[in-house]
Motif scaffolding. Structure first.
Motif, PDB file in Angstrom:
ATOM      1  N   GLY A 247      -2.481 -21.954  11.915  1.00  0.00           N
ATOM      2  CA  GLY A 247      -2.716 -20.540  11.667  1.00  0.00           C
ATOM      3  C   GLY A 247      -1.914 -19.677  12.616  1.00  0.00           C
ATOM      4  O   GLY A 247      -1.289 -18.702  12.208  1.00  0.00           O
ATOM      5  N   HIS A 248      -1.945 -20.009  13.897  1.00  0.00           N
ATOM      6  CA  HIS A 248      -1.049 -19.401  14.871  1.00  0.00           C
ATOM      7  C   HIS A 248       0.080 -20.403  15.070  1.00  0.00           C
ATOM      8  O   HIS A 248       0.048 -21.238  15.975  1.00  0.00           O
ATOM      9  N   ALA A 249       1.055 -20.328  14.201  1.00  0.00           N
ATOM     10  CA  ALA A 249       2.068 -21.382  14.115  1.00  0.00           C
ATOM     11  C   ALA A 249       3.216 -21.138  15.082  1.00  0.00           C
ATOM     12  O   ALA A 249       3.263 -20.141  15.814  1.00  0.00           O
ATOM     13  N   LEU A 250       4.164 -22.074  15.059  1.00  0.00           N
ATOM     14  CA  LEU A 250       5.337 -21.985  15.906  1.00  0.00           C
ATOM     15  C   LEU A 250       6.452 -21.227  15.195  1.00  0.00           C
ATOM     16  O   LEU A 250       6.565 -21.278  13.975  1.00  0.00           O
ATOM     17  N   GLY A 251       7.283 -20.554  15.971  1.00  0.00           N
ATOM     18  CA  GLY A 251       8.388 -19.808  15.397  1.00  0.00           C
ATOM     19  C   GLY A 251       8.509 -18.446  16.056  1.00  0.00           C
ATOM     20  O   GLY A 251       8.029 -18.225  17.175  1.00  0.00           O
TER      21      GLY A 251
ATOM     22  N   ALA B 231       9.209 -30.013  22.443  1.00  0.00           N
ATOM     23  CA  ALA B 231       8.804 -28.700  21.934  1.00  0.00           C
ATOM     24  C   ALA B 231       9.825 -28.045  21.008  1.00  0.00           C
ATOM     25  O   ALA B 231       9.460 -27.571  19.918  1.00  0.00           O
ATOM     26  N   PRO B 232      11.126 -27.979  21.367  1.00  0.00           N
ATOM     27  CA  PRO B 232      12.075 -27.327  20.447  1.00  0.00           C
ATOM     28  C   PRO B 232      12.184 -28.052  19.105  1.00  0.00           C
ATOM     29  O   PRO B 232      12.282 -27.407  18.047  1.00  0.00           O
ATOM     30  N   LEU B 233      12.158 -29.378  19.128  1.00  0.00           N
ATOM     31  CA  LEU B 233      12.201 -30.150  17.886  1.00  0.00           C
ATOM     32  C   LEU B 233      10.944 -29.912  17.068  1.00  0.00           C
ATOM     33  O   LEU B 233      11.003 -29.690  15.845  1.00  0.00           O
ATOM     34  N   ILE B 234       9.790 -29.947  17.716  1.00  0.00           N
ATOM     35  CA  ILE B 234       8.519 -29.736  17.019  1.00  0.00           C
ATOM     36  C   ILE B 234       8.496 -28.362  16.365  1.00  0.00           C
ATOM     37  O   ILE B 234       8.046 -28.199  15.223  1.00  0.00           O
ATOM     38  N   GLU B 235       8.997 -27.350  17.079  1.00  0.00           N
ATOM     39  CA  GLU B 235       8.989 -25.995  16.519  1.00  0.00           C
ATOM     40  C   GLU B 235       9.831 -25.924  15.252  1.00  0.00           C
ATOM     41  O   GLU B 235       9.396 -25.363  14.242  1.00  0.00           O
TER      42      GLU B 235
ATOM     43  N   ARG C 288       4.561 -24.815  25.515  1.00  0.00           N
ATOM     44  CA  ARG C 288       3.658 -23.700  25.823  1.00  0.00           C
ATOM     45  C   ARG C 288       2.482 -23.615  24.871  1.00  0.00           C
ATOM     46  O   ARG C 288       1.556 -22.838  25.094  1.00  0.00           O
ATOM     47  N   ARG C 289       2.505 -24.384  23.790  1.00  0.00           N
ATOM     48  CA  ARG C 289       1.436 -24.359  22.786  1.00  0.00           C
ATOM     49  C   ARG C 289       0.827 -25.744  22.649  1.00  0.00           C
ATOM     50  O   ARG C 289       1.477 -26.758  22.923  1.00  0.00           O
ATOM     51  N   GLY C 290      -0.437 -25.804  22.207  1.00  0.00           N
ATOM     52  CA  GLY C 290      -1.149 -27.067  22.146  1.00  0.00           C
ATOM     53  C   GLY C 290      -0.435 -28.156  21.379  1.00  0.00           C
ATOM     54  O   GLY C 290      -0.427 -29.322  21.792  1.00  0.00           O
TER      55      GLY C 290
END
Length: 457
Positions: A371-375, A184-188, A153-155
């Motif tokens: 700046g608008h990070a994952l989590g 995505a879940p791993l990257i986050e 959902r994020r770039g």
């Protein structure tokens, strides 16, 4: 890293034109590292991150993770999975494989040899093609899943290009494509896991952000009746250049004034246009962040421009700031704990504000490599539960971003917004600020503004 050949060339040209040397931070501000020092520090962090990766891959059921970097279109993950250097090899590929008893296998397939890569990756023998190596890795280890930058959902979690995807399908075949999954879940987890070694550097970065904003909101920069919003914004840009750091978004300023109807944007107090002239009696707000060492800050602070002869901030404005401090306390100290749902934290915080009669908004977001990070976000969106709420992760960094609206008697009952944003980190007792929060408005009187007693020059 902010870097690459273009920036290096630009620096050389500027030097040749006898541009004045960059002005460093004041004597009391943190010392910034040179580019080579930053590379050394970040590569030490990378070693630690790679040491955590295999367990993360297994938690998320990932057998192979592939990051594809395109020339002139860098993947935002590249600088965090590989040494933070420029990559210009047309298409550079970084592969991580769960090799079972062999542990984590790391292979870099790049168009140009880079000695720094040998510390972190295996490089193919001369003459072996990218297609050969990828096919062999897939055949040898037969990963049940191949995680790619798709479907997020994020770039940063959906960054694989169409042609990059097509290349992998063509190389590995339809059988492999059936095993492609979103990374995505791993990257986050990878990007939201902060290292203890990062903490002191990040605290220094927050302190620097604080120092720059205090300088911007001082008589050295703001002259009532003359200085415009655009002047302050341009000063912030130039100060970043002098320091040799970057930013990840355009600084915004908001001016609130007695008798001036505030406009809104997406439900928030809207930024002021650059032609607005700052006047005495104004309440100023800035939203500003710095990028350095692959980390980012996000910072909002407010200043009061006193009327002629005025020696203090009006009591009503002080009350407005106190309300925002109360909102910070509710969110940080009483609602947040590791393992709690971000939605539950938001709802408990807002319930406390309702009980106290404070009009509040909370829109806090993770910080770190972006700046608008994952989590886990603590905001009204997470409370909607349209997606499964995320659990707060101990050690994570967050921007405690929020505001309150308070009726101010001295402004004839006008509602005033006090917006604050501070980086914080999560402990077992809740969120803690990296540097102290704002408990009094910056006062733009006639004094020369200083930071901890030392002028910022």
């Amino acid at each position: 890293m902010r870097g690459g050949c273009w920036v290096v060339l630009s620096c050389v040209l500027l030097a040749a034109c006898a541009t004045p040397a960059r002005r460093g931070p004041g004597a009391d501000a943190p010392r910034l590292l040179t580019w080579s020092e930053q590379m050394s520090v970040r590569e030490a962090w990378l070693e630690k991150r790679h040491g955590l990766l295999l367990d993360m891959m297994r938690r998320h059921g990932v057998g192979m993770w592939i990051v594809v970097n395109e020339e002139f279109h860098d993947d935002p993950l590249t600088q965090f999975v590989a040494p933070p250097r420029p990559y210009a090899g047309n298409r550079d590929i970084f592969v991580f494989v769960d090799a079972g008893p062999e542990g984590l296998k790391r292979v870099a397939l790049t168009g140009y040899a880079e000695a720094a890569l040998t510390r972190f990756f295996e490089l193919p023998a001369e003459g072996r093609t990218t297609r050969d190596v990828l096919t062999e890795l897939d055949s040898r280890y037969q990963p049940k899943t191949i995680a790619l930058g798709i479907g997020g959902r994020r770039g940063v979690t959906r960054s694989l290009t169409r042609d990059g995807y097509a290349f992998l399908v063509e190389t590995l075949g339809a059988g492999a494509e059936a095993r492609f999954v979103s990374a995505a879940p791993l990257i986050e987890e990878y990007l939201d896991t902060r290292l203890p070694e990062e903490w002191e550097h990040y605290r220094a970065l927050v302190a620097l952000t604080d120092a720059v904003v205090k300088e911007a909101f001082s008589p050295a920069v703001v002259v009532p009746g003359k200085t415009t919003v655009g002047d302050v914004r341009r000063w912030l840009y130039d100060r970043l250049w002098e320091l040799g750091v970057d930013t990840w978004f355009q600084p915004d300023l908001r001016v609130q004034r007695k008798g001036l109807v505030s406009s809104t944007s997406r439900g928030f107090l809207a930024p002021s246009t650059e032609d607005v002239v700052i006047q005495r009696g104004d309440l100023l707000h800035v939203d500003f962040g710095i990028t350095y060492l692959g980390l980012n800050t996000d910072w909002q602070k407010m200043a009061y421009v006193p009327l002629e002869g005025e020696m203090d901030v009006p009591a009503g404005l002080k009350k407005a700031l106190a309300n925002t401090n109360a909102l910070q306390d509710a969110l940080m100290l009483r609602s947040s704990r590791p393992g709690r749902s971000s939605a539950d934290v938001y709802e408990q915080t807002m319930a406390e504000m309702k009980e106290k009669g404070i009009e509040a908004m909370v829109y806090s977001h993770p910080l770190g490599n972006q700046g608008h990070a994952l989590g886990a976000h603590v905001d009204f969106r997470s409370a909607s539960r349209k997606e499964e709420p995320k659990l707060l992760r101990e050690g994570s960094y967050i921007a405690i971003e929020l505001n309150t609206a308070t009726v101010v008697p001295e402004w004839d009952g006008q509602k005033v917004f006090v917006m604050q944003e501070d980086p914080a980190y999560l402990t077992g007792e809740g969120w803690k600020f990296f540097v102290p929060r704002q408990e009094a408005f910056y006062f733009l009187g006639s004094q020369v503004f200083t930071t901890r007693g030392a002028p910022i020059h």
